[in-house]
Design a protein around this motif. Structure first.
Motif, PDB file in Angstrom:
ATOM      1  N   ASP A 153      -4.487   2.371  -4.574  1.00 18.47           N
ATOM      2  CA  ASP A 153      -3.027   2.469  -4.450  1.00 18.47           C
ATOM      3  C   ASP A 153      -2.436   1.204  -3.838  1.00 18.47           C
ATOM      4  OD1 ASP A 153      -4.070   2.770  -1.939  1.00 18.47           O
ATOM      5  OD2 ASP A 153      -2.870   4.523  -1.385  1.00 18.47           O
ATOM      6  N   GLU A 154      -3.097   0.069  -4.065  1.00 14.71           N
ATOM      7  CA  GLU A 154      -2.622  -1.216  -3.558  1.00 14.71           C
ATOM      8  C   GLU A 154      -2.101  -2.096  -4.699  1.00 14.71           C
ATOM      9  OE1 GLU A 154      -5.155  -2.046   0.519  1.00 14.71           O
ATOM     10  OE2 GLU A 154      -5.837  -2.947  -1.362  1.00 14.71           O
ATOM     11  N   LEU A 181       1.398   6.294  -9.671  1.00 10.91           N
ATOM     12  CA  LEU A 181       1.059   4.865  -9.727  1.00 10.91           C
ATOM     13  C   LEU A 181       1.831   4.153 -10.834  1.00 10.91           C
ATOM     14  CD1 LEU A 181      -2.794   5.059  -9.129  1.00 10.91           C
ATOM     15  CD2 LEU A 181      -1.094   4.130  -7.550  1.00 10.91           C
ATOM     16  N   VAL A 218       6.783   9.386  -1.759  1.00 12.34           N
ATOM     17  CA  VAL A 218       5.715   8.442  -1.479  1.00 12.34           C
ATOM     18  C   VAL A 218       6.351   7.209  -0.860  1.00 12.34           C
ATOM     19  CG1 VAL A 218       5.786   7.454  -3.814  1.00 12.34           C
ATOM     20  CG2 VAL A 218       3.750   7.159  -2.423  1.00 12.34           C
ATOM     21  N   LEU A 238      12.270   3.874  -5.063  1.00  4.68           N
ATOM     22  CA  LEU A 238      11.080   4.727  -5.155  1.00  4.68           C
ATOM     23  C   LEU A 238      11.395   6.211  -5.018  1.00  4.68           C
ATOM     24  CD1 LEU A 238       8.535   2.558  -3.124  1.00  4.68           C
ATOM     25  CD2 LEU A 238       8.866   2.676  -5.588  1.00  4.68           C
ATOM     26  N   PHE A 266      -0.225   8.821  -0.300  1.00 10.41           N
ATOM     27  CA  PHE A 266      -0.683   8.949  -1.683  1.00 10.41           C
ATOM     28  C   PHE A 266      -1.912   9.850  -1.793  1.00 10.41           C
ATOM     29  CE2 PHE A 266      -3.304   7.454  -5.286  1.00 10.41           C
ATOM     30  CZ  PHE A 266      -2.425   7.743  -6.313  1.00 10.41           C
ATOM     31  N   ASP A 283       0.853  -1.189   0.000  1.00 10.68           N
ATOM     32  CA  ASP A 283       0.000   0.000   0.000  1.00 10.68           C
ATOM     33  C   ASP A 283       0.891   1.242   0.000  1.00 10.68           C
ATOM     34  OD1 ASP A 283      -2.834   1.149   0.547  1.00 10.68           O
ATOM     35  OD2 ASP A 283      -1.582   2.122   2.058  1.00 10.68           O
ATOM     36  N   LEU A 284       0.536   2.230  -0.824  1.00 15.76           N
ATOM     37  CA  LEU A 284       1.314   3.467  -0.872  1.00 15.76           C
ATOM     38  C   LEU A 284       0.950   4.350   0.311  1.00 15.76           C
ATOM     39  CD1 LEU A 284       1.225   4.467  -4.651  1.00 15.76           C
ATOM     40  CD2 LEU A 284       2.760   2.895  -3.457  1.00 15.76           C
ATOM     41  N   ASP A 285       1.978   4.908   0.943  1.00 13.75           N
ATOM     42  CA  ASP A 285       1.768   5.870   2.024  1.00 13.75           C
ATOM     43  C   ASP A 285       1.803   7.285   1.449  1.00 13.75           C
ATOM     44  OD1 ASP A 285       1.825   3.716   3.798  1.00 13.75           O
ATOM     45  OD2 ASP A 285       4.004   3.856   4.043  1.00 13.75           O
ATOM     46  N   VAL A 309       5.531   3.826  -9.692  1.00 11.32           N
ATOM     47  CA  VAL A 309       5.704   2.767  -8.694  1.00 11.32           C
ATOM     48  C   VAL A 309       5.591   1.397  -9.351  1.00 11.32           C
ATOM     49  CG1 VAL A 309       4.695   1.712  -6.630  1.00 11.32           C
ATOM     50  CG2 VAL A 309       4.961   4.192  -6.769  1.00 11.32           C
ATOM     51  N   VAL A 322       5.913   3.271   1.123  1.00 16.47           N
ATOM     52  CA  VAL A 322       5.141   2.047   0.946  1.00 16.47           C
ATOM     53  C   VAL A 322       5.136   1.251   2.239  1.00 16.47           C
ATOM     54  CG1 VAL A 322       5.623   1.860  -1.524  1.00 16.47           C
ATOM     55  CG2 VAL A 322       7.138   0.734   0.111  1.00 16.47           C
TER      56      VAL A 322
END
Length: 342
Positions: free
Chosen positions: A258-259, A235, A292, A284, A219, A215-217, A238, A294
């Motif tokens: 964003d998963e 997205l 961003v 990243l 975002f 999961d993106l933090d 990533v 993760v």
């Protein structure tokens, strides 16, 4: 009588053209598939209309001819060197041979001299991506004339088979679209669930599998302040960076929003999961300066497992990593199943 191609063998394709033709044939995904009623019906109609004991929808690769549907034949393949249809494919145009024994190209063939005692042939090429890859043909055990009108009718029957090939490709393309995320061009949730179910079905082999949920933090603030176009670019970035970490056979999918999900299999799956988790922070750094993070939940399993339960544990493990402020957290199924979610 229709004009026939010259009796001399056609010049062979250049190596590049031959590879392109084989690629077009293989793109159909039709070789070595079970019989299908639509092709069988076409051949039954063709045989009845022309009153012939033999006929086939045939595909020709680099070493054989293979019958997708046939009348009269009890086998499904012949060596290419024994194939009359290969002459049609090589010529790339309709071919009529009124007497196979009188034509030097076909007189020595086993089907002419031996078992079936074939004497007549007429075939129309079937095409893929502009290349002749097969034929619809009729054959008889006695010489016969074949008029221009007969050849036109045979071509119309061949068009029915050609339509089935186009439909086959269209359905395959639709399925690919249904299994692909349009933004990142990764497999989507449905595709991943299919792969995971298949991997879980292989549990009897004792093969180790690792399921990851990422999961993106931070975002949502990017989307809210900079707009969805920037969010979409993040997205895609990533997805590309994650994909670059994987080896052939390892699966990355966009699960939604964003998963992202991972599926690793094999004896080194646990070691690969640790490698990916260690490498993630270094992959990243966005050129734009956007930041961003993760959170990755990894679940290892080597025995029977329910796909839904694995994903639920991966989700719980991901939230454990997020709460701890770490890149990744690891769980083992079923030992860590249903821990209290932070």
């Amino acid at each position: 009588m229709p004009t026939l191609p010259d009796a001399a063998s056609p010049a062979p394709d250049s190596p590049a053209a031959g590879l392109e033709r084989l690629s077009a044939l293989h793109s159909l995904g039709i070789l070595d598939t079970p019989p299908e009623p639509q092709f069988d019906r076409i051949m039954a109609l063709v045989s009845r209309y022309f009153r012939v004991p033999f006929g086939s929808v045939t595909f020709v690769d680099d070493h054989r001819q293979w019958f997708k549907a046939s009348v009269g034949f009890t086998h499904r393949a012949d060596p290419r060197g024994q194939s009359i249809c290969a002459l049609t494919v090589d010529a790339g145009c309709p071919l009529v041979i009124p007497d196979l024994r009188a034509d030097p190209r076909t007189a020595p063939l086993d089907a002419v001299q031996g078992g079936h005692q074939l004497r007549f042939y007429a075939g129309i090429p079937l095409r893929a991506d502009g290349h002749a890859v097969g034929t619809l043909c009729v054959l008889d055990t006695c010489p016969r004339d074949f008029s221009a009108e007969d050849l036109e009718v045979l071509a119309q029957f061949a068009e029915l088979a050609q339509s089935e090939l186009r439909l086959r490709l269209a359905l395959r393309d639709l399925e690919a679209l249904a299994l692909t995320d349009p933004l990142t061009e990764l497999p989507n949730r449905r595709a991943f669930q299919r792969e995971l179910a298949s991997a879980c079905g292989a549990a009897r082999s004792g093969q180790t599998r690792v399921v990851g949920l990422l999961d993106l933090d931070r975002f949502k603030p990017i989307n809210d302040t900079l707009g969805h176009a920037v969010g979409d670019a993040v997205l895609r970035f990533v997805a590309q960076r994650l994909l670059a970490l994987l080896r052939p056979g390892e699966i990355l999918a966009r699960y939604g929003g964003d998963e992202f999900t991972l599926l690793l299999t094999g004896p080194d799956a646990d070691a690969r999961a640790r490698e990916i988790a260690l490498e993630l922070p270094h992959r990243l750094h966005m050129p734009s300066g956007l930041r961003v993070g993760v959170s990755l939940g990894l679940v290892s399993v080597s025995g029977p497992a329910d796909p839904k339960a694995l994903l639920e544990l991966a989700d719980q493990t991901m939230y454990r990593a997020k709460a701890a402020g770490t890149i990744a957290a690891h769980s083992r199924f079923p030992d860590d199943l249903n821990p209290a979610r932070p």
